[in-house]
Design a protein around this motif. Structure first.
Motif, mmCIF file in Angstrom:
data_model
loop_
_atom_site.group_PDB
_atom_site.id
_atom_site.type_symbol
_atom_site.label_atom_id
_atom_site.label_comp_id
_atom_site.label_asym_id
_atom_site.label_seq_id
_atom_site.Cartn_x
_atom_site.Cartn_y
_atom_site.Cartn_z
ATOM 1 N N ASP A 142 39.626 -41.422 53.823
ATOM 2 C CA ASP A 142 40.840 -41.392 54.760
ATOM 3 C C ASP A 142 41.916 -41.886 54.145
ATOM 4 O OD1 ASP A 142 38.980 -40.133 56.549
ATOM 5 O OD2 ASP A 142 38.165 -42.034 56.985
ATOM 6 N N GLY A 143 42.137 -41.494 52.882
ATOM 7 C CA GLY A 143 43.477 -42.011 52.296
ATOM 8 C C GLY A 143 44.650 -41.617 53.051
ATOM 9 N N ASP A 144 44.957 -40.472 53.550
ATOM 10 C CA ASP A 144 45.933 -40.009 54.394
ATOM 11 C C ASP A 144 46.389 -40.831 55.529
ATOM 12 O OD1 ASP A 144 43.619 -39.230 55.479
ATOM 13 O OD2 ASP A 144 44.528 -37.125 56.027
ATOM 14 N N VAL A 145 45.181 -41.413 56.024
ATOM 15 C CA VAL A 145 45.191 -42.227 57.380
ATOM 16 C C VAL A 145 45.607 -43.627 56.972
ATOM 17 C CG1 VAL A 145 43.611 -43.474 59.269
ATOM 18 C CG2 VAL A 145 43.298 -41.015 58.646
ATOM 19 N N LEU A 146 45.170 -44.094 55.631
ATOM 20 C CA LEU A 146 45.592 -45.337 55.211
ATOM 21 C C LEU A 146 47.145 -45.266 54.974
ATOM 22 C CD1 LEU A 146 45.024 -48.161 53.973
ATOM 23 C CD2 LEU A 146 44.457 -47.113 51.773
ATOM 24 N N ILE A 147 47.542 -44.273 54.435
ATOM 25 C CA ILE A 147 49.275 -44.055 53.854
ATOM 26 C C ILE A 147 49.781 -44.131 55.192
ATOM 27 C CG2 ILE A 147 50.662 -42.460 53.241
ATOM 28 C CD1 ILE A 147 48.683 -41.908 51.138
ATOM 29 N N SER A 148 49.206 -43.413 56.384
ATOM 30 C CA SER A 148 50.064 -43.379 57.654
ATOM 31 C C SER A 148 50.291 -44.762 58.203
ATOM 32 C CB SER A 148 49.345 -42.237 58.508
ATOM 33 O OG SER A 148 50.156 -42.335 59.856
ATOM 34 N N GLU A 149 49.160 -45.354 58.316
ATOM 35 C CA GLU A 149 49.053 -46.754 58.734
ATOM 36 C C GLU A 149 49.923 -47.606 58.192
ATOM 37 O OE1 GLU A 149 47.587 -47.910 61.676
ATOM 38 O OE2 GLU A 149 47.082 -45.585 62.048
ATOM 39 N N VAL A 150 49.965 -47.669 56.843
ATOM 40 C CA VAL A 150 51.047 -48.589 55.910
ATOM 41 C C VAL A 150 52.115 -48.051 56.332
ATOM 42 C CG1 VAL A 150 51.505 -49.108 53.561
ATOM 43 C CG2 VAL A 150 49.045 -49.093 54.095
ATOM 44 N N CYS A 151 52.702 -46.987 56.367
ATOM 45 C CA CYS A 151 54.003 -46.487 56.679
ATOM 46 C C CYS A 151 54.347 -47.049 58.148
ATOM 47 C CB CYS A 151 54.032 -45.181 56.595
ATOM 48 S SG CYS A 151 54.113 -44.438 55.036
ATOM 49 N N THR A 152 53.586 -46.883 59.077
ATOM 50 C CA THR A 152 53.560 -47.675 60.395
ATOM 51 C C THR A 152 54.064 -49.014 60.501
ATOM 52 O OG1 THR A 152 52.371 -45.726 61.454
ATOM 53 C CG2 THR A 152 52.717 -47.611 62.865
ATOM 54 N N LEU A 153 53.145 -49.927 59.558
ATOM 55 C CA LEU A 153 53.538 -51.230 59.505
ATOM 56 C C LEU A 153 54.827 -51.512 59.005
ATOM 57 C CD1 LEU A 153 52.037 -54.027 59.435
ATOM 58 C CD2 LEU A 153 51.083 -53.517 57.509
#
Length: 99
Positions: free
Chosen positions: A51-62
């Motif tokens: 789920d690397g794409d989810v991780l990237i999205s969450e980091v961008c949101t943070l």
């Protein structure tokens, strides 16, 4: 593996089930089957971030949320952003070890 002029081809015969399993593992690693096999041979392991794409999205949101708080002097926003950047760099290093 450094970019090289690829001139040779390796053909191997496997069952359809084995090919499907190999394709699934390669897809989970966001690699082609060729890249996955070469990676396994070169490094004797493959780094997978599920789920690397989810991780990237969450980091961008943070990061966006932290940016909104950047003018608050009572919060260590810059330190948090630096910690996130360091974590991302470490993830990139770990992922690139398998390339």
């Amino acid at each position: 593996m450094a970019r090289q002029n690829k001139q040779d081809i390796i053909n191997i015969r496997v069952s359809k089930d084995y090919k499907d399993r190999l394709k699934k593992k390669a897809d989970e690693s966001s690699m082609t089957i060729s890249r996955y096999v070469i990676n396994c041979i070169d490094k004797n392991r493959t780094n997978i971030i599920h789920d690397g794409d989810v991780l990237i999205s969450e980091v961008c949101t943070l990061n966006a949320q932290l940016q909104k708080l950047s003018n608050r002097k009572d919060l260590p926003v810059k330190e948090l952003q630096n910690a996130i950047s360091a974590a991302i760099s470490k993830l990139n290093d770990l992922a690139n070890e398998g390339i």
